[in-house]
Design a protein around this motif. Structure first.
Motif, PDB file in Angstrom:
ATOM      1  N   TRP A   1       1.025  -1.037  -0.317  1.00 47.19           N
ATOM      2  CA  TRP A   1      -0.204  -0.108  -0.196  1.00 47.19           C
ATOM      3  C   TRP A   1       0.611   1.548  -0.101  1.00 47.19           C
TER       4      TRP A   1
ATOM      5  N   GLN B   1      -0.433   4.835  -1.561  1.00 49.80           N
ATOM      6  CA  GLN B   1      -1.313   5.217  -0.563  1.00 49.80           C
ATOM      7  C   GLN B   1      -1.399   5.862   0.380  1.00 49.80           C
TER       8      GLN B   1
ATOM      9  N   VAL C   1      -5.306   4.586   5.332  1.00 47.39           N
ATOM     10  CA  VAL C   1      -5.510   4.226   3.992  1.00 47.39           C
ATOM     11  C   VAL C   1      -6.050   2.681   4.802  1.00 47.39           C
TER      12      VAL C   1
END
Length: 112
Positions: free
Chosen positions: A48, A51, A104
């Motif tokens: 991730w 992000q 996130v």
């Protein structure tokens, strides 16, 4: 109320809504010094990365500086805390004092 000779304030038996990190001032060590990670968690975080970077100041975008290896475990890096000169914070702590990992995670329905 008295239970077994101990006076109990009825207020401790009430209920309150749970408030997550970032909603209230917190002095938790995880935000100040980072945390140790379980095996595989660093790799999951890196999935991730784009992000997470969007939540962090530009000087914290270098993924190779997000983790450090301890004697037996890997953990998140601590960096200088711009809100508390002379102190540190977890590399993932956003300027608004929310955890970018939690932000996130919540935005992508990954749970806490």
């Amino acid at each position: 109320m008295v239970i077994n000779g101990i006076r109990i304030d009825r207020g401790v038996l009430g209920t309150d809504a749970v408030r997550r990190c970032g909603d209230i001032p917190c002095a938790g060590a995880c935000c100040s010094d980072g945390v140790w990670l379980r095996e595989g968690e660093a790799a999951r975080i890196l999935e991730w990365a784009d992000q997470i970077k969007a939540c962090l100041p530009a000087e914290r975008h270098e993924e190779s500086k997000w983790f450090e290896q301890g004697d037996e475990e890997m953990g998140t890096v601590s960096v200088e805390d711009p809100m508390r000169p002379g102190d540190t914070c977890c590399v993932f702590l956003q300027p608004d004092r929310k955890c970018s990992l939690q932000v996130v995670s919540q935005a992508n329905d990954l749970g806490w």
